[in-house]
Scaffold this motif. Structure first.
Motif, short mmCIF file in Angstrom:
data_model
loop_
_atom_site.label_atom_id
_atom_site.label_comp_id
_atom_site.label_asym_id
_atom_site.label_seq_id
_atom_site.Cartn_x
_atom_site.Cartn_y
_atom_site.Cartn_z
N SER A 17 7.40 -4.64 6.03
CA SER A 17 6.31 -3.90 6.65
C SER A 17 6.02 -4.41 8.05
O SER A 17 6.25 -5.58 8.36
CB SER A 17 5.04 -4.04 5.81
N ARG A 19 2.90 -3.47 11.33
CA ARG A 19 1.78 -2.65 11.80
C ARG A 19 1.81 -2.60 13.31
O ARG A 19 1.73 -3.64 13.98
CB ARG A 19 0.43 -3.20 11.33
N TYR A 80 -3.48 2.72 14.94
CA TYR A 80 -2.52 1.87 14.24
C TYR A 80 -1.49 2.73 13.52
O TYR A 80 -1.78 3.86 13.11
CB TYR A 80 -3.24 0.99 13.23
N GLU A 82 0.73 1.80 10.27
CA GLU A 82 1.14 0.87 9.23
C GLU A 82 2.44 1.40 8.64
O GLU A 82 2.50 2.55 8.15
CB GLU A 82 0.07 0.79 8.14
N ASN A 84 5.42 0.75 5.94
CA ASN A 84 5.85 0.05 4.73
C ASN A 84 7.20 0.58 4.26
O ASN A 84 7.63 1.65 4.67
CB ASN A 84 4.80 0.23 3.63
#
Length: 123
Positions: A17, A19, A80, A82, A84
């Motif tokens: 992951s 960010r 942002y 994110e 994953n």
């Protein structure tokens, strides 16, 4: 002068992951849509996700749906991304961009662009 600055890119293994952040100066996002795009070597820039700042509505490319989440922080005037379950095919330079009004998946609809941040996913 409007500046968008991306940060948070790097090298990560598949399944990991990251960010990304997009901070703006010289402009508040309050009436904007902010999008994330990416460009891999030898390929065209492609849409990843956008968020309509005022409503919080979001939209994603099919290739990232369920793995990536776009969000905003009003106080920080920052967006942002994110990411994953990253895959090697997610490797690209990631750009944030802003436009007046509602979001769009079309690259040319955005007026303001950051310089990009490199994301590399190793297999």
């Amino acid at each position: 002068q409007v500046q968008l600055v991306e940060s948070g890119g790097g090298l990560v293994q598949a399944g990991g992951s990251l960010r990304l952040s997009c901070a703006a100066s010289g402009r508040t996002f309050s009436r904007d849509a902010v999008g994330w795009f990416r460009q891999a070597p030898g390929k065209e820039r492609e849409f990843v996700a956008f968020i309509n700042w005022r409503t919080g509505n979001t939209y994603y490319a099919d290739s990232v749906k369920g793995r990536f989440t776009i969000s905003r922080d009003n106080a920080k005037n920052t967006v942002y991304l994110e990411m994953n379950s990253l895959k090697p095919e997610d490797t690209a330079v990631y750009y944030c961009a802003a436009k007046d009004g509602l979001g769009s998946s079309i690259v040319t609809a955005y007026r303001y662009w950051g310089q990009g941040t490199q994301v590399t996913v190793s297999s």
